[in-house]
Design a protein around this motif. Structure first.
Motif, short mmCIF file in Angstrom:
data_model
loop_
_atom_site.label_atom_id
_atom_site.label_comp_id
_atom_site.label_asym_id
_atom_site.label_seq_id
_atom_site.Cartn_x
_atom_site.Cartn_y
_atom_site.Cartn_z
N VAL A 60 0.84 -1.20 0.00
CA VAL A 60 0.00 0.00 0.00
C VAL A 60 0.87 1.24 0.00
O VAL A 60 0.58 2.23 -0.69
CB VAL A 60 -0.95 -0.01 1.21
CG1 VAL A 60 -1.66 1.34 1.36
CG2 VAL A 60 -1.97 -1.14 1.08
N ARG A 61 1.98 1.25 0.76
CA ARG A 61 2.87 2.42 0.80
C ARG A 61 3.44 2.69 -0.60
O ARG A 61 3.55 3.85 -1.02
CB ARG A 61 3.99 2.19 1.82
CG ARG A 61 3.54 2.31 3.28
CD ARG A 61 4.74 2.49 4.20
NE ARG A 61 5.64 1.34 4.16
CZ ARG A 61 5.55 0.27 4.93
NH1 ARG A 61 4.57 0.22 5.84
NH2 ARG A 61 6.41 -0.72 4.85
N LYS A 62 3.84 1.62 -1.31
CA LYS A 62 4.39 1.81 -2.66
C LYS A 62 3.31 2.35 -3.62
O LYS A 62 3.59 3.22 -4.44
CB LYS A 62 4.94 0.50 -3.18
CG LYS A 62 6.21 0.04 -2.48
CD LYS A 62 6.76 -1.23 -3.15
CE LYS A 62 8.08 -1.66 -2.50
NZ LYS A 62 8.63 -2.89 -3.14
N LEU A 63 2.09 1.82 -3.48
CA LEU A 63 1.02 2.29 -4.37
C LEU A 63 0.66 3.74 -4.09
O LEU A 63 0.32 4.50 -5.02
CB LEU A 63 -0.22 1.40 -4.22
CG LEU A 63 -0.07 -0.08 -4.64
CD1 LEU A 63 -1.38 -0.81 -4.47
CD2 LEU A 63 0.44 -0.19 -6.07
N TYR A 78 0.46 6.84 -6.61
CA TYR A 78 -0.72 7.69 -6.65
C TYR A 78 -0.33 9.17 -6.68
O TYR A 78 -0.92 9.97 -7.42
CB TYR A 78 -1.60 7.39 -5.44
CG TYR A 78 -2.73 8.37 -5.21
CD1 TYR A 78 -3.85 8.37 -6.05
CD2 TYR A 78 -2.67 9.28 -4.16
CE1 TYR A 78 -4.88 9.27 -5.83
CE2 TYR A 78 -3.71 10.19 -3.94
CZ TYR A 78 -4.81 10.17 -4.79
OH TYR A 78 -5.84 11.06 -4.58
N ASN A 79 0.71 9.54 -5.90
CA ASN A 79 1.16 10.93 -5.87
C ASN A 79 1.69 11.36 -7.23
O ASN A 79 1.50 12.50 -7.66
CB ASN A 79 2.23 11.11 -4.79
CG ASN A 79 1.65 10.96 -3.40
OD1 ASN A 79 0.48 11.25 -3.17
ND2 ASN A 79 2.48 10.50 -2.45
N VAL A 80 2.40 10.43 -7.90
CA VAL A 80 2.90 10.75 -9.25
C VAL A 80 1.73 11.01 -10.19
O VAL A 80 1.75 11.93 -11.03
CB VAL A 80 3.78 9.61 -9.78
CG1 VAL A 80 4.15 9.85 -11.24
CG2 VAL A 80 5.03 9.46 -8.93
N LEU A 81 0.67 10.20 -10.08
CA LEU A 81 -0.49 10.37 -10.95
C LEU A 81 -1.18 11.71 -10.70
O LEU A 81 -1.72 12.33 -11.64
CB LEU A 81 -1.49 9.23 -10.71
CG LEU A 81 -1.02 7.82 -11.11
CD1 LEU A 81 -2.08 6.79 -10.74
CD2 LEU A 81 -0.70 7.74 -12.59
N LEU A 82 -1.15 12.17 -9.46
CA LEU A 82 -1.74 13.47 -9.16
C LEU A 82 -0.89 14.59 -9.74
O LEU A 82 -1.42 15.60 -10.23
CB LEU A 82 -1.89 13.65 -7.65
CG LEU A 82 -2.93 12.76 -6.95
CD1 LEU A 82 -2.92 13.05 -5.45
CD2 LEU A 82 -4.31 12.98 -7.52
N LYS A 105 -9.15 5.48 -5.00
CA LYS A 105 -8.62 6.77 -4.53
C LYS A 105 -8.93 7.89 -5.51
O LYS A 105 -8.43 9.01 -5.36
CB LYS A 105 -7.10 6.65 -4.30
CG LYS A 105 -6.76 5.77 -3.11
CD LYS A 105 -5.25 5.60 -2.96
CE LYS A 105 -4.57 6.87 -2.47
NZ LYS A 105 -4.96 7.21 -1.07
N GLY A 106 -9.75 7.59 -6.55
CA GLY A 106 -10.21 8.65 -7.45
C GLY A 106 -9.50 8.72 -8.79
O GLY A 106 -9.76 9.65 -9.58
N ILE A 107 -8.59 7.81 -9.08
CA ILE A 107 -7.91 7.82 -10.38
C ILE A 107 -8.86 7.25 -11.44
O ILE A 107 -9.48 6.20 -11.23
CB ILE A 107 -6.61 7.00 -10.33
CG1 ILE A 107 -5.65 7.60 -9.29
CG2 ILE A 107 -5.96 6.95 -11.71
CD1 ILE A 107 -5.27 9.05 -9.56
#
Length: 667
Positions: A571-574, A578-582, A622-624
């Motif tokens: 989960v920490r890696k994902l 996720y931050n990169v996608l934002l 998470k909204g992606i």
């Protein structure tokens, strides 16, 4: 031209004079040559009328030949113009007689001398069109149409003739004429006697209609009659012509236009009744090599009307024919009747108004393998006189008829047609046409090469539907032969000269960074408007991008044995991904799931799919947007670590193979 047959036609003339139409000999003993000419003209014996007009107008040329008329004519009347009749009027009538007899060259020449009759200009244009002198015909017809002479009587006919000339011009400019090869069949004496309505009998034996001189004919009747012959068709020659051996019972003077199936032959017989030619359809049956006496086919004949030109379909189920019987659209129509297994003929039905016009349709032919009717008509815009048309369908449900075009049709009468089953309609066709210089309709063979067939298509990116350029396209036939091309900047590809059906063809697409794709050809649209090439359009092909694993952009998460739930470390890696996608809204993910080597192939495929989906669903929760994520499962494929070392299990290695790879694409 046809005047080269003067001697032959003069014999016909003598026979016609002996049996004047509708008159006994005692009635016409004092007829003048001009009166005789008018009488033959009114009876439709146009060549005889034209010959008699010539004798009247130029008696010095017939000092010997006029003696053949001593019983019927008043010699003192030869060349003497009756009151109120001008020489020009008789010339005009003679020219029309030649025209109606299809002797266009002498008619054209004589119309030149009819300068005081504006309508001669129209008829001259008709003659010139029939002779293939299209520029001259156009000029004379334009002059007629633009004339202000109040004696014009053929304005509507002139408009129709103008349409014909315009149509001819378009036909002569057709680019696909280069695909056709037309030539006259060699046949003994066809130049003088004609030869038409050629249809198969059995093997290389064909039926053909031609003229022969009958011996022992009743005095006072024309000895030159139409008869059926059996001939051998080899390449482009009809040879060994033998008259069909009919029993004498039930025979009329003229037979022709036949069609056979099994041991039966249907054919036309005709005779004049009260000055009107009446045709009827008869049938004969062959037993032990001999034909029975002709029997009238009651179902298809109508008392006082004509039925003619029968054609039996290749499956023996239908009899097509032409008739002016009541219930049609006007003139001769195409009709058909069912043929029962017991040999009886069903009640005829009209082929319908899509096929039939208020003019004449005749000489039907039906190609069962292609559900195509071919017939001749003078009721539609064409190249002049009768043209051959085709229509798809059956019974009385047809597509709009299509003119078969030049060079199948000519500016003369094009009437009879035959093509073998299971071939393209014009691949090896036989037509009956009056286009030559002979006396009558003769037979021609036409071989038209097929149009080219191009296969078109487009390759798109499955995700964004944008064209994929420079993709390699491999077309594979059912036989395994291949051809290769590439897509252009718009993702389009084309293969020229392919098979018409494209049955069991496949198309394979390959391009770097995309998955290879193979699919069957599926035609979604066809464009046949080009006369040289048909365009077939394959269904759009879409290709998916491959997983391109780059170390700097790949995140790996691991799973417990036989599990697909996300561990805390995963989960920490994902979350970091996720931050990169934002931060990068254009970034996308490609997720692949794997298992270790334990378990069956099927089980591992499902488990690896669950692991890839678990990662994808986390990002979506998470909204992606799901459109930014693709995933695939690979089972135990591609292990990173060895699971057996020296034959012993390597648990640590197995744990590193139970993984999911998240590839981040930042373009």
């Amino acid at each position: 031209m046809r005047l080269t047959f003067t001697l032959y036609c003069f014999c016909l003339l003598l026979a016609c004079v002996v049996s004047l139409p509708g008159k006994g000999q005692d009635v016409v003993k004092t007829k003048s040559v001009l009166q005789l000419a008018d009488q033959y003209f009114a009876a439709g014996e146009y060549y005889t009328a034209a010959y008699l007009y010539e004798q009247f107008l130029n008696p010095s040329k017939y000092q010997v030949k006029r003696d053949v008329f001593p019983v019927y004519t008043n010699k003192k009347g030869i060349g003497m113009l009756p009151k109120n009749i001008s020489r020009s009027a008789i010339l005009y009538k003679q020219a029309v007689a030649y025209l109606m007899a299809n002797y266009f060259a002498p008619a054209d020449s004589i119309f030149n001398d009819c300068t005081d009759n504006i309508n001669a200009l129209y008829w001259k244009a008709v003659c010139e069109r029939s002779l293939g002198q299209y520029d001259e015909a156009t000029a004379n017809l334009r002059a007629y149409m633009e004339s202000t002479n109040t004696n014009k009587k053929l304005d509507e006919e002139a408009k129709a003739e103008w349409e014909t000339l315009q149509y001819i011009g378009k036909q002569l400019r057709r680019p696909d004429t280069i695909l056709a090869n037309t030539r006259k069949l060699n046949m003994p004496d066809s130049y003088e006697r004609g030869g038409f309505a050629v249809v198969p009998l059995n093997g290389d034996q064909y039926l053909v209609t031609s003229t022969k001189t009958d011996s022992g004919i009743v005095k006072g009747t024309n000895p030159h009659n139409s008869h059926l012959f059996q001939a051998t068709l080899t390449n482009d020659s009809l040879a060994q012509l033998t008259p069909v051996s009919f029993p004498p019972t039930g025979l009329l003077n003229n037979q022709g236009a036949a069609s056979s199936y099994g041991n039966k032959m249907y054919f036309t017989q005709w005779q004049k009744v009260n000055g009107k030619t009446i045709s009827n359809i008869y049938v004969i049956t062959q037993t032990n090599g001999s034909w029975s006496a002709p029997q009238l086919v009651e179902a298809v004949n109508s008392n006082g009307f004509s039925s003619k030109q029968p054609f039996i379909t290749a499956d023996g189920k239908f009899l097509y024919f032409a008739s002016d019987r009541p219930g049609g659209s006007g003139g001769f129509d195409i009709w058909l009747a069912t043929l029962q297994e017991d040999g009886s003929v069903g009640t005829p039905i009209n082929a319908g108004e899509v096929v039939n016009t208020n003019q004449d349709e005749q000489a039907p032919f039906y190609q069962t393998s292609n559900n195509t009717l071919v017939f001749s008509t003078n009721g539609r815009t064409g190249m002049g006189s009768f043209d051959l048309f085709s229509a798809k369908g059956k019974t009385n449900l047809w597509s709009e008829p299509v003119n078969l075009g030049y060079p199948v049709n000519s500016s003369r009468d094009d009437i009879y047609f035959y093509a073998p089953e299971k071939t393209r309609l014009l691949e090896n066709a036989i037509i009956g046409s009056d286009r030559g210089n002979g006396c009558c309709i003769q037979t021609y063979r036409i071989n038209k090469a097929p149009k080219k067939n191009n296969l078109n298509g487009v390759v798109l990116d499955c995700k964004n539907h944008k064209p994929v350029a420079d993709a390699s396209i491999v077309l594979t036939t059912a036989a395994g032969t291949t051809r290769t091309t590439t897509t252009d900047i718009n993702g389009k590809y084309i293969f020229d000269t392919v098979d018409t059906e494209l049955k069991d063809y496949t198309v394979a697409v390959s391009k770097q960074a995309y998955r290879d794709t193979v699919s069957k050809v599926q035609i979604t649209k066809t464009d046949e408007t080009n006369l040289l090439t048909d365009q077939f359009f394959n269904a759009d092909l879409c290709v998916e991008k491959k997983f391109v694993l780059r170390p700097e952009n790949v995140v790996t998460v691991y799973f417990n044995f036989d599990k697909y739930n996300l561990k805390q470390e995963a989960v920490r890696k994902l979350d970091s991904v996720y931050n990169v996608l934002l931060e990068i809204p254009t970034a996308t993910l490609q997720i692949s799931g794997y298992t270790d080597g334990k378990g069956s192939v099927e089980y591992n495929a499902v488990l690896s799919d669950h692991r890839a989906r678990a990662c994808a669903e986390y990002f979506i929760s998470k909204g992606i947007d799901g459109s930014r994520i693709t995933f695939a499962s690979f089972g135990a494929c591609c292990p990173l670590e060895m699971e057996l070392i020296n034959g012993r299990d390597n648990p640590d290695g197995r744990s590193r193979n139970r993984r999911a790879l998240i590839n981040i694409t930042k373009e």
